[in-house]
Design an enzyme around this catalytic site. Structure first.
Site, mmCIF file in Angstrom:
data_model
loop_
_atom_site.group_PDB
_atom_site.id
_atom_site.type_symbol
_atom_site.label_atom_id
_atom_site.label_comp_id
_atom_site.label_asym_id
_atom_site.label_seq_id
_atom_site.Cartn_x
_atom_site.Cartn_y
_atom_site.Cartn_z
ATOM 1 N N ASP A 261 -11.652 18.692 13.916
ATOM 2 C CA ASP A 261 -11.529 17.428 14.637
ATOM 3 C C ASP A 261 -12.383 16.377 13.907
ATOM 4 O OD1 ASP A 261 -10.773 15.501 16.425
ATOM 5 O OD2 ASP A 261 -11.229 16.656 18.220
HETATM 6 C C1 BGC Z 1 -9.689 13.726 19.061
HETATM 7 C C2 BGC Z 1 -8.446 14.428 18.568
HETATM 8 C C3 BGC Z 1 -7.615 13.481 17.725
HETATM 9 C C4 BGC Z 1 -8.471 12.973 16.596
HETATM 10 C C5 BGC Z 1 -7.740 12.062 15.611
HETATM 11 C C6 BGC Z 1 -10.431 13.011 17.952
HETATM 12 O O1 BGC Z 1 -11.449 12.196 18.446
HETATM 13 O O2 BGC Z 1 -10.545 14.665 19.695
HETATM 14 O O3 BGC Z 1 -7.730 14.903 19.670
HETATM 15 O O4 BGC Z 1 -6.461 14.117 17.271
HETATM 16 O O5 BGC Z 1 -9.572 12.262 17.134
HETATM 17 O O6 BGC Z 1 -7.490 10.816 16.132
#
Ligand code: BGC
Length: 723
Positions: A261
């Site tokens: 993530d």
């Molecule tokens: C979130 C993810 C997301 C990623 C990309 C993160 O802050 O937890 O779910 O896919 O950002 O935007």
């Protein structure tokens, strides 16, 4: 999954690997969010192979030019992969996933994902970060909006459907996206419902509750997994060898790509787990996180970690293999055009979005058959901050949806009834507004009307990531507004638009009907209008328990029993001495122990009756099956859909105590008035299996109960034993 057989891809991957420098390999393992526009600096970086992927980046034209540079001007011509959070629609916005799950309709969810994939792929996206299949049992956590609710079985079925929808028949077809099962794992168990918080998950819950949806996604052929931000039992998921190496790679034999993530690698330092970025990179790659999102610890440190033999080159090569393989599978090396088409909602996409919003809405209360409203109504007061708020209606994760596409309830009701019969008074500027300045106009509108359609809830920005709430009440002056409108004595039907279960016990007692519409997306307005006026009957059922008050959390249906379960007769708050010895049961002295609305609950405009459940045999032996059946009848006067649910519990007398019930099946029925259908579910021993101790996963012998029921709190069970 892909037309090109893996045997054709692997030699090409190996050939590239042999020719790549370590910098080029680390570039492939790096995903950047820096490409807002395609600057000269980024062009140069792409030429040098600095990035393997961009997320949420650039315009379609910029993406196409970036891809051209990667393919034609970088040394090895390795394409980029463009990722984006296409979570509940791309341009056409569907209800938030928690709303979609209330449809219990895997085909609908697959169709919505397919449509989103078509729209996103037409603008050069090849990878989406969905489905989010975290089990969500705490409505304080803002990300319940993105989940399919609290149940592992349902989440697994719906998550797999979404994977199929995004990926289509073949990853390399022009309109497929690679899906991503996230956030692996345990993110939904964040303590106190506070986003990113620690998760403590005993093995039994990990195996029976948090992991099964991920296993289902893996079995559905999901192309990638994303590591979670949180710690699981004190080890961050992003560097968790047990989760990533032992379970995902070894037990489940997942051969796809694992992405972290957002900055989750460098977050290992704040966790107090890694000493510095180099240590973070080492621990994440050794656990099996292959592509680093946004932070640059891999690129900055892995070369020297390999040189000093702290990280074997094989760990880097394995990561690069998985990244390149996905790019081959998507056809990116072989002429998958980097598309730049225009995308607009179409009659087809809008019809699907409307159907999804309609099937997602849950009727929670309908005193005196207040709903549906008659189309002959003389005047309708449309009141509330969410009656005409396009952005809020779309919900969390809307990067490409446009407010101008959205049809609000106000607009739809005006179209349905004619403008002259609708009196609109927003009363509050937004859901958090505390001012009573707009009340007078709203009360006036109510007085002039035959009924009030009151649109309450949460605005978009109160739900989703980093939007945890400690209070779940209707925000701002909404409760005061209900009090004032109730005094008019008019019929009040409330529509709640929200990203999570809210608590509104007092409000419910003052109004006639409550329809929970979630954040219903582009076509929420027409769907709500049709439901309010009976063009369709509500059929959604809750996929997450609604507490009466925050103090009941955690509350979920599949709990274990205590040694002193409270009885229905102990509902209500006792007068006198609450320490009455007869009352030493598991309850509260200041609020009922039951939820406001149980998992699986949802009313209809008709009435369904259920016969007691029957089993085909009292004993399940060996590899046999038991068939469970019940008759469901439409005893009302309208045709409607009913979501029939199969629950099981047991065994009594095994090596662990078992949940009071667990969902094991469901089916959507359509019944005409007076019509009756027999519903059958076939249950095998394997479907009864649960985790009970070190690597033990089976159905132990003993007595089991089974219910075919309308929700998790009703039904007449049958029993059978497993030998
Ligand atoms: C979130 C993810 C997301 C990623 C990309 C993160 O802050 O937890 O779910 O896919 O950002 O935007």
């Amino acid at each position: 999954m892909t037309r090109m057989h893996a045997a054709g891809i692997d030699p090409r991957v190996e050939d590239l690997l042999r020719r790549m420098t370590i910098e080029e390999k680390l570039g492939q393992m790096s995903q950047s969010t820096s490409m807002n526009t395609l600057t000269d600096q980024i062009r140069a970086q792409i030429r040098a192979g600095r990035w393997g992927s961009f997320l949420n980046a650039g315009s379609p034209a910029d993406r196409a030019e970036a891809q051209r540079i990667a393919l034609k001007e970088s040394r090895l011509g390795i394409p980029l992969i463009f990722a984006r959070d296409v979570i509940h629609g791309y341009r056409t916005i569907f209800p938030i996933p928690l709303g979609q799950s209330a449809s219990w309709d895997p085909d609908l969810i697959a169709a919505a994902a397919r449509l989103a994939a078509r729209e996103a792929a037409a603008q050069g996206i090849q990878w989406t970060f969905a489905p989010m299949i975290d089990i969500a049992r705490d409505p304080r956590w803002g990300r319940v909006a993105e989940s399919f609710g609290e149940d592992p079985y349902l989440t697994g079925v719906l998550g797999a459907a979404m994977v199929r929808g995004f990926q289509g028949d073949s990853l390399d077809s022009a309109d497929s996206l690679a899906a991503c099962a996230k956030h692996y794992a345990g993110y939904g168990a964040a303590e106190a419902g506070r986003d990113y918080n620690s998760a403590w998950i005993p093995e039994i819950l990990l195996r029976d509750v948090y992991l099964p949806p991920f296993k289902a996604a893996r079995e559905a052929g999901v192309a990638s997994f994303m590591t979670a931000f949180n710690t699981v039992n004190a080890v961050p998921a992003t560097a968790n060898r047990y989760l990533l190496a032992d379970i995902l790679r070894r037990e489940w034999a997942f051969g796809g790509l694992v992405v972290t993530d957002y900055e989750a690698v460098t977050n290992l330092i704040a966790h107090g787990f890694a000493r510095d970025a180099g240590d973070a990179a080492r621990r994440a790659i050794l656990a099996g996180a292959e592509m680093e999102m946004v932070s640059t610890a891999y690129y900055d440190h892995l070369k020297s970690l390999v040189a000093s033999k702290q990280v074997p080159m094989s760990a880097i090569d394995n990561a690069v293999r998985d990244i390149l393989r996905l790019k081959f599978q998507l056809g990116l090396f072989d002429g998958r055009a980097q598309r730049t088409g225009a995308v607009q909602p179409t009659p087809e996409s809008l019809a699907l979005a409307e159907r999804a919003a309609e099937e997602s809405a849950v009727l929670l209360q309908n005193k005196g058959a207040a709903l549906p409203l008659p189309k002959s109504i003389r005047k309708l007061a449309v009141i509330g901050p969410l009656a005409d708020s396009p952005v809020d209606q779309m919900g969390t994760w809307v990067m490409d949806g446009r407010a101008s596409d959205v049809r609000t309830p106000l607009r739809a009701l005006r179209e349905m009834l004619g403008g002259g019969r609708v009196i609109y008074a927003p009363a509050l500027k937004n859901s958090r507004d505390n001012s009573h300045d707009g009340f007078a106009a709203a009360i006036d509108a109510a007085r002039q009307s035959d009924a009030v359609a009151l649109f309450l809830g949460e605005e978009q920005s109160l739900s989703g990531e980093a939007r945890s709430r400690a209070f779940l009440n209707l925000p701002g002056a909404q409760e005061a507004l209900v009090d004032e409108l109730a005094k008019t004595g008019k019929k009040i039907v409330v529509v709640i638009l929200a990203g999570r279960p809210l608590t509104f016990h007092e409000t419910a007692s003052k109004v006639d009907a409550i329809l929970y519409a979630w954040h219903p997306g582009t076509m929420g307005g027409p769907a709500v209008a049709r439901l309010l006026f009976g063009d369709a009957s509500p059929s959604g059922k809750l996929t997450i328990t609604f507490p009466r008050t925050v103090g009941q959390i955690p509350i979920y249906y599949a709990h274990l029993n205590t040694g002193r379960p409270a009885l229905e007769s102990e509902l209500g708050v006792p007068l006198g001495n609450p320490a009455n010895p007869q009352g030493y049961t598991s309850k509260y002295i200041d609020v009922d122990f039951t939820p406001e609305y149980p998992f699986g609950f949802g009313l209809s405009y008709t009435k369904f009756t259920y016969s007691p459940s029957r089993v085909s045999s009292a004993v399940l032996r060996g590899a046999g099956r038991v068939t469970v059946s019940a008759e469901i009848a439409n005893a009302g006067s309208r045709e409607a859909d009913e979501i029939v649910q199969l629950y099981l519990s047991g065994p009594v007398g095994g090596s662990v105590a078992r949940p009071v019930r667990e969902l094991k099946g469901f089916s959507r029925l359509h019944l005409k008035p007076g019509e009756k259908k027999t519903v059958q579910f076939s249950v095998s021993r394997a479907e009864l299996a649960y985790y009970h101790g070190e690597k033990q996963f089976s159905a132990e012998p003993g007595l089991y109960q089974v219910w075919i029921a309308q929700d998790s709190a009703s039904g007449i069970p049958a029993k059978f034993s497993v030998e």
